[in-house]
Write an enzyme that holds these catalytic residues in place. Sequence first.
Site, PDB file in Angstrom:
ATOM      1  N   GLY A 194       0.796  -1.219   0.000  1.00  0.00           N
ATOM      2  CA  GLY A 194       0.000   0.000   0.000  1.00  0.00           C
ATOM      3  C   GLY A 194       0.827   1.266   0.000  1.00  0.00           C
ATOM      4  O   GLY A 194       0.354   2.328   0.413  1.00  0.00           O
ATOM      5  N   SER A 254      10.807   2.849  -0.094  1.00  0.00           N
ATOM      6  CA  SER A 254       9.661   2.238   0.574  1.00  0.00           C
ATOM      7  C   SER A 254       9.928   0.807   1.012  1.00  0.00           C
ATOM      8  O   SER A 254       9.002   0.102   1.449  1.00  0.00           O
ATOM      9  CB  SER A 254       8.456   2.247  -0.373  1.00  0.00           C
ATOM     10  OG  SER A 254       8.731   1.430  -1.517  1.00  0.00           O
ATOM     11  N   SER A 258       6.880  -2.187   1.484  1.00  0.00           N
ATOM     12  CA  SER A 258       6.388  -2.484   0.134  1.00  0.00           C
ATOM     13  C   SER A 258       6.698  -3.939  -0.195  1.00  0.00           C
ATOM     14  O   SER A 258       7.505  -4.589   0.468  1.00  0.00           O
ATOM     15  CB  SER A 258       7.020  -1.536  -0.887  1.00  0.00           C
ATOM     16  OG  SER A 258       8.435  -1.591  -0.847  1.00  0.00           O
ATOM     17  N   GLY A 282      -1.941  -3.656 -11.668  1.00  0.00           N
ATOM     18  CA  GLY A 282      -3.140  -4.348 -11.228  1.00  0.00           C
ATOM     19  C   GLY A 282      -4.339  -4.188 -12.123  1.00  0.00           C
ATOM     20  O   GLY A 282      -5.440  -4.636 -11.784  1.00  0.00           O
ATOM     21  N   THR A 283      -4.175  -3.582 -13.285  1.00  0.00           N
ATOM     22  CA  THR A 283      -5.314  -3.365 -14.182  1.00  0.00           C
ATOM     23  C   THR A 283      -5.616  -4.582 -15.050  1.00  0.00           C
ATOM     24  O   THR A 283      -6.688  -4.655 -15.651  1.00  0.00           O
ATOM     25  CB  THR A 283      -5.062  -2.158 -15.101  1.00  0.00           C
ATOM     26  OG1 THR A 283      -3.887  -2.401 -15.895  1.00  0.00           O
ATOM     27  CG2 THR A 283      -4.873  -0.883 -14.287  1.00  0.00           C
ATOM     28  N   LEU A 284      -4.682  -5.522 -15.131  1.00  0.00           N
ATOM     29  CA  LEU A 284      -4.889  -6.734 -15.922  1.00  0.00           C
ATOM     30  C   LEU A 284      -5.211  -7.933 -15.047  1.00  0.00           C
ATOM     31  O   LEU A 284      -5.902  -8.859 -15.482  1.00  0.00           O
ATOM     32  CB  LEU A 284      -3.645  -7.051 -16.764  1.00  0.00           C
ATOM     33  CG  LEU A 284      -3.165  -5.955 -17.710  1.00  0.00           C
ATOM     34  CD1 LEU A 284      -1.908  -6.405 -18.447  1.00  0.00           C
ATOM     35  CD2 LEU A 284      -4.258  -5.580 -18.705  1.00  0.00           C
ATOM     36  N   ILE A 307      -3.966  -9.862 -10.861  1.00  0.00           N
ATOM     37  CA  ILE A 307      -3.164  -9.799  -9.637  1.00  0.00           C
ATOM     38  C   ILE A 307      -1.939 -10.688  -9.801  1.00  0.00           C
ATOM     39  O   ILE A 307      -2.057 -11.880 -10.120  1.00  0.00           O
ATOM     40  CB  ILE A 307      -3.983 -10.241  -8.416  1.00  0.00           C
ATOM     41  CG1 ILE A 307      -5.129  -9.257  -8.174  1.00  0.00           C
ATOM     42  CG2 ILE A 307      -3.111 -10.342  -7.171  1.00  0.00           C
ATOM     43  CD1 ILE A 307      -6.037  -9.624  -7.014  1.00  0.00           C
ATOM     44  N   ARG A 321       7.656  13.108   7.356  1.00  0.00           N
ATOM     45  CA  ARG A 321       6.512  13.752   6.707  1.00  0.00           C
ATOM     46  C   ARG A 321       5.333  13.926   7.663  1.00  0.00           C
ATOM     47  O   ARG A 321       4.686  14.982   7.672  1.00  0.00           O
ATOM     48  CB  ARG A 321       6.073  12.958   5.481  1.00  0.00           C
ATOM     49  CG  ARG A 321       4.940  13.629   4.728  1.00  0.00           C
ATOM     50  CD  ARG A 321       4.566  12.860   3.484  1.00  0.00           C
ATOM     51  NE  ARG A 321       4.198  11.486   3.781  1.00  0.00           N
ATOM     52  CZ  ARG A 321       3.808  10.600   2.877  1.00  0.00           C
ATOM     53  NH1 ARG A 321       3.760  10.955   1.601  1.00  0.00           N
ATOM     54  NH2 ARG A 321       3.484   9.361   3.209  1.00  0.00           N
ATOM     55  N   TYR A 360      14.771  13.317  -9.618  1.00  0.00           N
ATOM     56  CA  TYR A 360      13.836  13.144  -8.501  1.00  0.00           C
ATOM     57  C   TYR A 360      13.732  14.470  -7.763  1.00  0.00           C
ATOM     58  O   TYR A 360      14.749  15.023  -7.341  1.00  0.00           O
ATOM     59  CB  TYR A 360      14.352  12.049  -7.567  1.00  0.00           C
ATOM     60  CG  TYR A 360      13.387  11.567  -6.516  1.00  0.00           C
ATOM     61  CD1 TYR A 360      12.688  10.377  -6.688  1.00  0.00           C
ATOM     62  CD2 TYR A 360      13.190  12.270  -5.329  1.00  0.00           C
ATOM     63  CE1 TYR A 360      11.812   9.907  -5.726  1.00  0.00           C
ATOM     64  CE2 TYR A 360      12.315  11.813  -4.358  1.00  0.00           C
ATOM     65  CZ  TYR A 360      11.627  10.632  -4.567  1.00  0.00           C
ATOM     66  OH  TYR A 360      10.762  10.167  -3.596  1.00  0.00           O
TER      67      TYR A 360
END
Length: 556
Positions: A139, A206, A210, A270-272, A274, A411, A476
Amino acid sequence: MTIDRQTLRWNGWGPAKQDNPLPDGAPQWGWIRETLGLSVLPSTPAKRLSDITLTPCHLSADDIESFEKIVGNNQVRTDDYERAFHARGKSYHDLLYVRAGDLAVAPDGVIYPRSSAEVQQLITLCADRNIAIVPFGGGSSVVGGVNAHARNAEDKLVTIDTTLMDKILEIDRVSMTARIEAGIYGPALEEKLQAQGLTLGHYPQSFQFSTLGGWVAARGAGQQSNRYGKAEKWLVSTRLATPAGTWSTEETPASAAGPNLNQIVAGSEGTLGIICDATVKIHAIPAAKDYRGYLFKNFEAGVDVAREINHAGIPVAMVRLSDAPETYFFQAFSATGAGGLKSKLQNLFLKWKGLADNPCLMLIGIEGEKETVSWARERTEAICKKGGALAIGSGAGDKWYHGRFNSPYARDPMMDRGVGIDTLETSTHWSNIMNLHQKVTSAIEAAIEDTKAEPAAKGIVMGHVGHSYPDGASLYFTFVFPRDLKDEVGQWQKIKRAASDAILANGGTISHHHGVGTDHTPWMEEEKGSMGLSLLRTLKEKLDPKGIMNPGKLLP
């Protein structure tokens, strides 16, 4: 699950119980306030979950029972904490919503499968019932890649969290590959590999929070990508569960049998389907590591040296060059409250060397066999000195290496005091680095100036060359600014739009390694072209005809 969700912050970064890196009374606060031109730093705490009312769950009792038949009673969650934790990712934009208590996009439920077979059954069930799915690993997306955006107000949407799928399934020591389940977190992956003398070598910022599947889905990059490669380079093959069935990609080391379909999975977000597991390239743990710093008189001189190191073919793990504002910010931020004779002597020495005005710090990391590391260190140092750099030894490199995952922790306390901090990245050819750096910096500075809430307020825009290649490098950017508390989201949108427009107008990509998510979709047609987008849409329609997979991401 390698990390208990209940131990993590649902509306911030890292563990719920952690030391505050910027407690009240820390000397950095005075420096931040003065640097941002503010009279005071306001108190802007986040709302507590107990004070927030989530939207009702749209799942029926039959939906939940059907999910439980696949994964078990304890693996389908509809409680407020799980829904809030999985509502959004970890971008500044996301946190503006969740900290304000706006959880309108929370999923109706969160499901924790334990195997690829369960994932496929869940997707098939969701496809039959037209329930939308958001795949979820750690996430940690900073572009809206895991946000629970439904297709419409009546839509049902579940998040499928893969973090119970954390096994190393197979290691081939002869070929130096490993097949690993996609839900494994970075630290657990490296712990298991290193116990056998091996490493993937993928360390994004991350890393602690991650997962392997997320790295592949977003075409992620680790800090040592010069040696180990970005995700699309170390990926050998994948297995996806899709609405059309299970899809396993080719796994030979090279093939001329048409396009390599792994490159379609890497970056598919993740559009196709998992990602259930991936076969990846692994390495022996390096026998030696060397990280050290060099100071350049200006950014352009450092860019020239970074390019020369890449063209020379020296086996470095990392070449990171901060511009003058970033060099100054992190030195001042870490040194606030310090001073005395040592600081004065350092400043006098830099002035004597002609580096007092706008020095730029380059960090070079080298990993491998001891002889290789020694040779590469000598070669890179010779190139740096030829380019006018001052070698400052391993202290700066070691400090960065041991604190390289710490920046995100600052942050949350900054947001508690009315300060905004965000990042974005791109890449371009070496011949365009200086132009793109200047244009994006100016665009962000102008947008901050246009959206400031106080007349004397100002922002800080800084950047660095990170991942580098023979033909170019990534840029960056980090920007810190006083928030417009009356229109925080609108302020961010103006800054983001200005920066993204400048990137596309000046020869950059909309993302080098963060991905597209929802935040970058407005620029995808300009990036890919109408024909390219048409091809991607056709592929999605073939695998996901009802459009249930991660709606609203990647494709505008």
